[in-house]
Enzyme design. Structure first.
Site, short mmCIF file in Angstrom:
data_model
loop_
_atom_site.label_atom_id
_atom_site.label_comp_id
_atom_site.label_asym_id
_atom_site.label_seq_id
_atom_site.Cartn_x
_atom_site.Cartn_y
_atom_site.Cartn_z
CG HIS A 99 -1.87 -1.11 1.29
ND1 HIS A 99 -3.01 -1.18 0.50
CD2 HIS A 99 -1.86 -2.27 2.01
CE1 HIS A 99 -3.66 -2.30 0.76
NE2 HIS A 99 -2.99 -2.98 1.67
CB ALA A 146 13.43 -21.07 8.80
#
Length: 244
Positions: A99, A146
């Site tokens: 956004h 990870a």
């Protein structure tokens, strides 16, 4: 090729190749309002449960022989290309859009979307829980650890190993291969130099711990797993020297 139950919107923009399996609770959305993007999943792809792909007006391509774990989310409005033989673990998010938050007085809900394509080349591994943001380029053979967050417009070069939040380059496959080779040499010589103490005598009762320092590019060995007693080993050809 999609196990029920599943949802799919914009079917004319969705292509699924031969021998591809997508497990249940998946959502494929190639259409958003009046725009229609494309979702192309090529042959021999395996995707776990709870897949979510929103193409919007972009093009999403997942290459041949790629394996993706469960709970994979992809926002493809900016375009996402994933190569072949890619391994993606569980709970990974790939977002090619965000956004526009520059206008402080504007409602976030009404803010405009910003789009930048993401490219993930062949033979890449992405660890569980990683997040890859718009504009990222992940080149062939790279590894993302990870829980890592690859921030906007980041380029990860061939065979590099990145992890962290924000993700940073920590190592390369070449360095890791050399470290493992050196560690293997240590292990092969373990019966000879096993448990050498500081007087260069053998103490078979003391366990040894190995540690590779990528910055100094050397291996060290010691009797303290917290690395306080580590001392370096120097390799010259096939001979091993014990240095204090």
């Amino acid at each position: 090729n999609i196990l029920s139950p599943y949802t799919a919107n914009g079917l004319k923009g969705i292509y699924i190749g031969k021998n591809t399996i997508i497990k249940k609770f998946s959502s494929l959305r190639a259409q958003k309002k009046d725009t229609c993007g494309k979702i192309i999943i090529k042959n021999n792809v395996s995707i776990g449960e709870n897949l979510h792909i929103l193409a919007g007006s972009g093009k999403v391509v997942i290459g041949t022989n790629t394996i993706i774990g469960s709970h994979f989310s992809l926002l493809g409005g900016g375009g996402v290309n994933i190569g072949k033989n890619v391994l993606i673990s569980h709970n990974v998010v790939i977002a090619s859009s965000t956004h526009d938050l520059a206008k402080r007085k504007q409602s976030i809900i009404k803010s405009n979307d910003l789009f930048t394509p993401i490219s993930i080349e062949d033979n890449v591994f992405i660890g569980a829980g990683a997040v890859i943001l718009r504009g990222s380029i992940v080149k062939k053979g790279a590894i993302i650890g990870a829980g890592s967050v690859v921030t906007e417009n980041t380029t990860i070069n061939k065979n590099e190993i990145w992890y962290g939040n924000p993700a940073k380059m920590q190592n390369t496959k070449k360095t890791l291969k050399k470290a493992r080779a050196n560690l293997g040499l240590l292990e092969r010589n373990f019966l000879i130099i096993s448990n050498l103490n500081r007087n260069n005598t053998i103490d078979e009762q003391r366990p040894m711990y190995f540690h590779y320092d990528p910055k100094k590019k050397r291996l060290a060995v010691g009797t303290d797993e917290n690395k306080r007693s580590l001392v370096p080993f120097e390799f010259t050809g096939k001979k091993l020297y014990y240095g204090l």
